[in-house]
Design an enzyme around this catalytic site. Sequence first.
Site, PDB file in Angstrom:
ATOM      1  N   ASP A 159      74.472  15.917  28.609  1.00 47.09           N
ATOM      2  CA  ASP A 159      73.535  16.998  28.919  1.00 47.09           C
ATOM      3  C   ASP A 159      73.646  18.155  27.927  1.00 47.09           C
ATOM      4  OD1 ASP A 159      71.412  18.148  30.358  1.00 47.09           O
ATOM      5  OD2 ASP A 159      72.768  19.262  31.664  1.00 47.09           O
ATOM      6  N   ARG A 202      59.302  12.106  31.080  1.00 47.52           N
ATOM      7  CA  ARG A 202      60.028  12.804  32.134  1.00 47.52           C
ATOM      8  C   ARG A 202      59.120  13.771  32.895  1.00 47.52           C
ATOM      9  NH1 ARG A 202      64.617  17.552  31.546  1.00 47.52           N
ATOM     10  NH2 ARG A 202      66.101  16.798  33.087  1.00 47.52           N
ATOM     11  N   HIS A 227      69.512  17.375  24.821  1.00 50.35           N
ATOM     12  CA  HIS A 227      68.309  18.070  24.395  1.00 50.35           C
ATOM     13  C   HIS A 227      68.543  18.638  23.001  1.00 50.35           C
ATOM     14  CE1 HIS A 227      67.200  17.894  28.646  1.00 50.35           C
ATOM     15  NE2 HIS A 227      68.357  18.486  28.932  1.00 50.35           N
ATOM     16  N   HIS A 231      71.667  11.421  27.582  1.00 51.74           N
ATOM     17  CA  HIS A 231      70.939  12.617  28.024  1.00 51.74           C
ATOM     18  C   HIS A 231      71.411  13.843  27.270  1.00 51.74           C
ATOM     19  CE1 HIS A 231      68.343  14.490  31.194  1.00 51.74           C
ATOM     20  NE2 HIS A 231      68.941  15.565  30.688  1.00 51.74           N
ATOM     21  N   HIS A 250      70.885  13.284  36.500  1.00 53.72           N
ATOM     22  CA  HIS A 250      71.994  14.093  37.004  1.00 53.72           C
ATOM     23  C   HIS A 250      72.391  13.757  38.445  1.00 53.72           C
ATOM     24  CE1 HIS A 250      71.271  16.132  33.330  1.00 53.72           C
ATOM     25  NE2 HIS A 250      70.330  16.941  33.751  1.00 53.72           N
ATOM     26  N   ASN A 299      70.276  26.228  31.300  1.00 47.73           N
ATOM     27  CA  ASN A 299      70.168  26.674  32.698  1.00 47.73           C
ATOM     28  C   ASN A 299      71.444  26.391  33.482  1.00 47.73           C
ATOM     29  OD1 ASN A 299      67.347  27.573  32.634  1.00 47.73           O
ATOM     30  ND2 ASN A 299      66.881  25.404  32.347  1.00 47.73           N
TER      31      ASN A 299
END
Length: 287
Positions: free
Chosen positions: A242, A119, A28, A26, A176, A247
């Site tokens: 992650d 997703r 990005h 996971h 998560h 955020n």
Amino acid sequence: MPTTLTYNPRPSVPHLQLPPGACDAHVHIFGPAAQFPFSETLNWTPADAPKEALFALHEQLGIDRCVIVQSLVHGFDNRVIEDAIAAGGGRYLGVALVPLGVTDAELARLAAAGFRGVRFNFMKHLGASASVDDIVAFTRRLAPLGMHLQVHFESSLVHALAAPLARSAVPVVVDHMGRVDASLGADHADFAALRALLRNPLFRVKLSGIDRISAGADYAAGIALAHVLAHEFPERCLWGSDWPHPNHHHVPDDGVLVDALTQIAPDAALREQILVRNPLDFYRFDA
């Protein structure tokens, strides 16, 4: 609007040596914005977090495989991940963001390009993607392509989402650790519902976000819950860093997140299952 750097550009070198073939399931990628423009709907401006920075991080951490998850930073424009998959030499795969009205041809194209799932989110700060019933109906279109469903939801929603998600036509990956509040402990109703969900072999869970669900700087509460899941559902767990941590309320050290695996899964054989065997089989990496 000033740019916001969401990741640590100088993470520590972890003490833990990861097993060969370890997967970060996971992450990005953001930009570079000059090549892959950010979504016009964003109310913040992230700094570039391009594939080159991710590749360098994984080399430092000892990670050989990765699953890149499309974020709202780029919306439904999945080209930024396609570019990274193409550059990754078979070691990088993706999870896409698409609207429910996406064509079958586009889904097939994404699958052929290395996307293994789609997703949808149910997070209040992001805005719900669609209704759960419509998403479950959509999974019938994913099944022929071998793609799975990935869901990101507020912890309290696990009770309402469990039953409809169990009707999915494809496997379901929960992001998560269900965004549970780790300070509430393993006996809280939300975590109990997540564990009940995982007794269904249709579901998987990502042992990511210990830094998001923990209040303390040592992430002890999040580590404790990840430890429970790793030992109770070893064949259903995946791990992810992650990166680049969008955020977030702080900027984590990715080396520290890797070293937390020694507490989440103290046994080397268990770490090998979670980091190597589970993602190899589930995402269908080339061995």
